[in-house]
Scaffold this motif. Structure first.
Motif, short mmCIF file in Angstrom:
data_model
loop_
_atom_site.label_atom_id
_atom_site.label_comp_id
_atom_site.label_asym_id
_atom_site.label_seq_id
_atom_site.Cartn_x
_atom_site.Cartn_y
_atom_site.Cartn_z
N ALA A 248 38.80 53.66 45.64
CA ALA A 248 39.08 52.06 45.54
C ALA A 248 38.12 51.33 45.76
CB ALA A 248 40.17 51.79 46.67
N MET A 249 37.17 51.54 46.72
CA MET A 249 36.08 50.44 47.10
C MET A 249 34.84 50.42 45.82
SD MET A 249 36.62 49.00 49.94
CE MET A 249 35.07 48.31 50.04
N ASP A 250 34.96 51.62 45.34
CA ASP A 250 34.02 51.47 44.05
C ASP A 250 34.48 50.82 42.95
OD1 ASP A 250 31.90 52.90 45.31
OD2 ASP A 250 32.85 54.91 44.66
N LYS A 251 36.02 50.97 42.70
CA LYS A 251 36.64 50.19 41.71
C LYS A 251 36.53 48.94 41.78
CE LYS A 251 39.78 54.21 40.67
NZ LYS A 251 41.00 54.50 40.56
N MET A 252 36.65 48.29 43.27
CA MET A 252 36.92 46.88 43.52
C MET A 252 35.22 46.50 43.26
SD MET A 252 38.97 46.47 46.77
CE MET A 252 38.29 44.71 47.07
N ARG A 253 34.38 46.96 43.59
CA ARG A 253 32.96 46.65 43.51
C ARG A 253 32.49 46.67 42.02
NH1 ARG A 253 30.68 50.80 45.55
NH2 ARG A 253 30.99 50.07 47.81
N PRO B 220 28.59 41.21 41.36
CA PRO B 220 27.79 39.91 41.90
C PRO B 220 28.35 38.73 41.58
CG PRO B 220 26.31 41.28 40.35
CD PRO B 220 27.55 42.07 40.70
N THR B 221 28.61 38.62 40.11
CA THR B 221 29.17 37.24 39.47
C THR B 221 30.39 36.64 40.40
OG1 THR B 221 28.40 38.24 37.42
CG2 THR B 221 29.97 36.13 37.49
N GLN B 222 31.08 37.53 40.94
CA GLN B 222 32.39 37.04 41.61
C GLN B 222 31.86 36.45 43.07
OE1 GLN B 222 35.49 36.62 40.71
NE2 GLN B 222 35.92 35.73 42.71
N ILE B 223 31.00 37.06 43.67
CA ILE B 223 30.22 36.56 44.88
C ILE B 223 29.73 35.35 44.51
CG2 ILE B 223 28.72 37.04 46.75
CD1 ILE B 223 29.57 40.05 46.08
N ASP B 224 28.91 35.14 43.73
CA ASP B 224 28.13 33.98 43.35
C ASP B 224 29.27 32.91 43.16
OD1 ASP B 224 25.57 32.66 42.24
OD2 ASP B 224 26.72 32.14 40.88
N GLN B 225 30.22 32.90 42.41
CA GLN B 225 31.27 32.16 41.96
C GLN B 225 31.91 31.58 43.55
OE1 GLN B 225 33.84 33.60 39.10
NE2 GLN B 225 32.50 33.08 37.22
#
Length: 76
Positions: free
Chosen positions: A11-16, A21-26
Motif C-alpha cells: 500500500a505505501m509503495d502504491k501511494m508513493r 514529488p509533484t503532489q508534495i510540491d503542489q
C-alpha cells in the motif's frame, strides 16, 4: 478517489507511486499561498512570508521528531 488497503503490504509503495514529488510540491505551494493570504496587510512581504513558513516547518519537523521519540523510542 483512490483506496489503499491497510492490510496490503504494498500500500505505501502504491501511494508513493500515485502521489510522487509533484503532489508534495503542489501542497507546499498551496501552504505558502495560504500563509500569504493569512498575513496582515502590513506584514505581507516576501521576507515575512519566508520567516513564517520556515517557523511553521521547523515547528512541524520538531514535533515529528518529538512524536517519533515518544512512540518509537527503544523499539527494535
Amino acid at each position: 478517489m483512490a483506496y489503499f488497503d491497510a492490510n496490503d503490504d504494498d500500500a505505501m509503495d502504491k501511494m508513493r507511486d500515485m502521489f510522487g514529488p509533484t503532489q508534495i510540491d503542489q501542497q507546499i505551494r498551496q501552504a505558502i499561498h495560504f500563509c500569504w493570504m493569512g498575513l496582515p496587510n502590513d506584514k505581507r512581504n516576501v521576507d515575512e512570508l519566508e520567516r513564517q513558513i520556515r517557523r511553521l516547518v521547523d515547528r512541524a519537523l520538531s514535533d515529528v521528531r518529538e512524536d517519533f521519540d515518544e512512540f518509537f523510542r527503544g523499539r527494535s
